[in-house]
Every structure is written in structure tokens, then in C-alpha cells.
Design a protein around this motif. Structure first.
Motif, PDB file in Angstrom:
ATOM      1  N   ARG A 136      61.533 -31.099  83.352  1.00  0.00           N
ATOM      2  CA  ARG A 136      62.948 -30.866  83.051  1.00  0.00           C
ATOM      3  C   ARG A 136      63.106 -30.284  81.641  1.00  0.00           C
ATOM      4  NH1 ARG A 136      64.469 -35.468  83.936  1.00  0.00           N
ATOM      5  NH2 ARG A 136      65.217 -35.289  86.080  1.00  0.00           N
ATOM      6  N   GLU A 137      62.329 -30.782  80.702  1.00  0.00           N
ATOM      7  CA  GLU A 137      62.422 -30.297  79.326  1.00  0.00           C
ATOM      8  C   GLU A 137      61.953 -28.848  79.209  1.00  0.00           C
ATOM      9  OE1 GLU A 137      62.440 -34.549  79.600  1.00  0.00           O
ATOM     10  OE2 GLU A 137      60.929 -33.099  80.273  1.00  0.00           O
ATOM     11  N   THR A 166      70.753 -17.238  88.625  1.00  0.00           N
ATOM     12  CA  THR A 166      70.650 -18.625  89.075  1.00  0.00           C
ATOM     13  C   THR A 166      71.798 -19.423  88.491  1.00  0.00           C
ATOM     14  OG1 THR A 166      69.150 -19.085  87.241  1.00  0.00           O
ATOM     15  CG2 THR A 166      68.155 -18.579  89.367  1.00  0.00           C
ATOM     16  N   LEU A 193      62.000 -26.614  81.605  1.00  0.00           N
ATOM     17  CA  LEU A 193      62.978 -25.759  82.268  1.00  0.00           C
ATOM     18  C   LEU A 193      64.184 -25.515  81.374  1.00  0.00           C
ATOM     19  CD1 LEU A 193      63.887 -24.192  84.721  1.00  0.00           C
ATOM     20  CD2 LEU A 193      64.767 -26.314  85.703  1.00  0.00           C
ATOM     21  N   GLU A 194      64.652 -26.553  80.719  1.00  0.00           N
ATOM     22  CA  GLU A 194      65.787 -26.387  79.815  1.00  0.00           C
ATOM     23  C   GLU A 194      65.453 -25.408  78.698  1.00  0.00           C
ATOM     24  OE1 GLU A 194      66.802 -30.282  78.504  1.00  0.00           O
ATOM     25  OE2 GLU A 194      67.774 -30.859  80.399  1.00  0.00           O
ATOM     26  N   SER A 217      72.598 -22.878  89.362  1.00  0.00           N
ATOM     27  CA  SER A 217      72.430 -24.329  89.221  1.00  0.00           C
ATOM     28  C   SER A 217      70.966 -24.719  89.354  1.00  0.00           C
ATOM     29  CB  SER A 217      73.263 -25.059  90.275  1.00  0.00           C
ATOM     30  OG  SER A 217      72.946 -24.587  91.573  1.00  0.00           O
ATOM     31  N   LEU A 218      70.107 -23.988  88.655  1.00  0.00           N
ATOM     32  CA  LEU A 218      68.674 -24.234  88.734  1.00  0.00           C
ATOM     33  C   LEU A 218      68.322 -25.578  88.114  1.00  0.00           C
ATOM     34  CD1 LEU A 218      65.982 -22.916  89.586  1.00  0.00           C
ATOM     35  CD2 LEU A 218      65.797 -22.040  87.254  1.00  0.00           C
ATOM     36  N   GLU A 219      67.546 -26.371  88.850  1.00  0.00           N
ATOM     37  CA  GLU A 219      67.134 -27.688  88.384  1.00  0.00           C
ATOM     38  C   GLU A 219      65.636 -27.854  88.593  1.00  0.00           C
ATOM     39  OE1 GLU A 219      69.342 -30.439  90.682  1.00  0.00           O
ATOM     40  OE2 GLU A 219      71.273 -29.999  89.748  1.00  0.00           O
ATOM     41  N   ALA A 220      65.033 -28.689  87.760  1.00  0.00           N
ATOM     42  CA  ALA A 220      63.619 -28.996  87.943  1.00  0.00           C
ATOM     43  C   ALA A 220      63.422 -29.671  89.304  1.00  0.00           C
ATOM     44  CB  ALA A 220      63.126 -29.908  86.826  1.00  0.00           C
ATOM     45  N   GLY A 266      61.708 -24.252  89.574  1.00  0.00           N
ATOM     46  CA  GLY A 266      62.749 -25.190  89.959  1.00  0.00           C
ATOM     47  C   GLY A 266      63.400 -24.789  91.262  1.00  0.00           C
ATOM     48  N   GLU A 324      62.194 -32.205  91.875  1.00  0.00           N
ATOM     49  CA  GLU A 324      61.767 -33.605  91.838  1.00  0.00           C
ATOM     50  C   GLU A 324      61.360 -34.121  93.218  1.00  0.00           C
ATOM     51  OE1 GLU A 324      64.795 -35.901  89.942  1.00  0.00           O
ATOM     52  OE2 GLU A 324      64.544 -34.920  87.995  1.00  0.00           O
ATOM     53  N   ASP A 375      67.175 -23.968  93.124  1.00  0.00           N
ATOM     54  CA  ASP A 375      68.590 -23.637  92.966  1.00  0.00           C
ATOM     55  C   ASP A 375      69.269 -23.826  94.322  1.00  0.00           C
ATOM     56  OD1 ASP A 375      71.044 -22.764  92.202  1.00  0.00           O
ATOM     57  OD2 ASP A 375      70.473 -20.698  91.765  1.00  0.00           O
TER      58      ASP A 375
END
Length: 261
Positions: free
Chosen positions: A231-232, A248, A234-235, A250-253, A132, A255, A134
Motif C-alpha cells: 500500500r505504501e 485509473t 502504491l501511494e 480508484s486504484l488500490e493495492a 493494484g 489484498e 481498480d
């Protein structure tokens, strides 16, 4: 701050007009027609320095296909200050010729973007996955997190190490650094990082990554496609804090490509 100094706004002359350089102490920058800084130096007398510069013949060969210029930042003639400024600018811009010996016959300079794409193409062959992005970190620049597969004591660390060693041989401002290595008894798995355009790219080992590959997405970095965590997924790993830097924030998948080309 050195980052606030705009090299493009400094006085400059074309390489072959070096005799027009002023008589002053300065930090000087050699850059090409794409504004890539390829060399940084210091001197107490700019015009005298360039009358017999040890890089001139090498730079003159580059100049045949890519017009080079010299810009300069006037400074005090204090040797210690000049040396400190030079070192800081080299750390900031990572000019490729400052990392090579004059005797090495460099045929061309590889743009950082090309070196990055070559790196990612190699990593894609090793089934590296994008964890992801950050965009906000307490200590690091915005970071793209990548992982490569390991299982128990087996992994691709040696192959990746060899690939990065070959990439680092290029005359390029992009370099990969192995900032951490597990001891040999634990597999000698390596952790690497590089920076491009203010972004940090982090690559680390991930145990049992193969189980995430089947349901992974496909995303691009600098136009190069790699497998990516959904996203799933990563969560799931964030909940378990497996294989991801604990700092980390604010790590996000991923996109969208953070390095569009």
C-alpha cells in the motif's frame, strides 16, 4: 444487450442428436459439459446446416471425452442481421474454435482459467509485479494492473511477447493482445491486455521496477503468486504518477485474490 441472453436457457440438443434440430434461421452455439462455448455460427436453416457441418467430425472427436450440445437463438433469415449477430457473439464469448482453421488438428481445448494460470506462471518468472486493482473505471472493466521491469533500453518485452504468442496458440477463449508498443528507438516495449470473467488484466513496462522488489508483498491472482506493491509503495507511485495509467480512478493495492480458484 447480448450479455443478457442466457445461453443455458436456450433450447438445445446433444451434438449426436443434431437431426432433431428445427428448421429455422438461427445463431447457434456449441458448448461443452462445463458450459464453455467453443463455437458460434449462423444459418438460415439450422437442421440443414448440421447435416453436413464442416466442424462436425472435429466436434465428434471432442464429444468422446466431453459431451457437447448445440443450442440456438432463433433469428430472422436476413443474412446481414445474422452475420452481425454472429460477429457480436464471437466478440463476446471468444469461442476457441472460431479462431482456428478446420484443418488444424486441435487435440484439446484449454479452459480460459488454465490459459490464464499458465500466463501468470510465465509472468512470475519474469519478475512481473502486481501494481493494484481498480474496481471502478470510467471506460474499462474492473482492471488488475501488472508491470514488468525495464531499465533504460533493456527489458523483458521480447520474452513476454514470445510467451504470450505461445499461450495464444492454445485453443482457448483467453487471448493476450498487444495494444500498444513503444517504437524500436525507445526499446519496443509492449503493453498487453486480456479479459477473464469480466475482469481486464493490463500489463505494461515499468522503469526501474527492481527498486520496488525488495520490499514488495506477495499476492495471488487465480491462485498464482506474484510480487505485489505494498500500500505504501502504491501511494508513492500514485503521487508521482509513474508507470500507472493516468485514468485509473480508484486504484488500490491488491489484498485479496480477485480471481479465486
Amino acid at each position: 444487450m447480448l450479455e443478457n441472453i442466457k445461453i443455458s436457457e436456450l433450447p438445445s440438443v446433444y451434438l449426436l442428436d443434431k437431426d432433431r434440430l428445427p428448421n429455422c434461421a438461427a445463431i447457434y452455439f456449441v458448448f461443452d459439459s462445463k458450459d464453455q462455448i467453443i463455437y458460434v455460427g449462423r444459418t438460415i436453416n439450422l437442421v440443414e446446416r448440421w447435416k453436413a457441418h464442416h466442424r462436425f467430425n472435429q466436434l465428434k472427436r471432442f464429444n468422446r471425452k466431453n459431451t457437447l450440445s448445440i443450442s440456438w437463438l432463433t433469428s430472422s433469415s436476413d443474412i446481414e442481421n445474422l452475420s452481425n449477430f454472429e460477429n457480436e457473439f464471437i466478440k463476446l464469448y471468444k469461442p476457441p474454435l472460431n479462431w482456428s482453421k478446420v484443418v488444424v488438428p486441435i487435440k484439446k481445448i484449454t479452459p480460459a482459467e488454465t490459459a490464464l494460470q499458465q500466463s501468470l506462471q510465465q509472468l512470475a518468472k519474469f519478475n512481473v509485479m502486481i501494481v493494484g486493482f481498480d474496481p471502478i473505471s470510467d471506460e474499462e472493466p474492473p482492471t488488475i494492473y501488472l508491470v514488468y521491469p525495464v531499465y533504460r533500453m533493456k527489458g523483458l518485452s521480447g520474452s513476454i511477447r514470445t510467451a504470450f504468442k505461445n499461450i495464444n496458440k492454445n485453443a482457448s477463449s483467453l487471448k493476450w493482445k498487444e495494444y500498444k508498443t513503444y517504437p524500436k528507438s525507445s526499446g519496443k516495449f509492449g503493453f498487453w491486455e486480456t479479459q477473464y470473467n469480466g475482469l481486464r488484466i493490463d500489463l505494461s513496462p515499468f522503469d526501474s521496477l527492481v527498486y520496488f522488489m525488495e520490499h514488495s508483498n506477495r499476492q495471488t491472482i487465480a491462485g498464482i503468486e506474484l510480487m505485489a506493491f505494498s500500500r505504501e509503495q502504491l501511494e508513492l507511485i500514485l503521487d508521482k504518477k509513474e508507470g500507472v495509467d493516468e485514468n485509473t480512478s480508484s486504484l488500490e493495492a491488491l489484498e485479496d485474490d480477485p480471481i479465486p480458484v
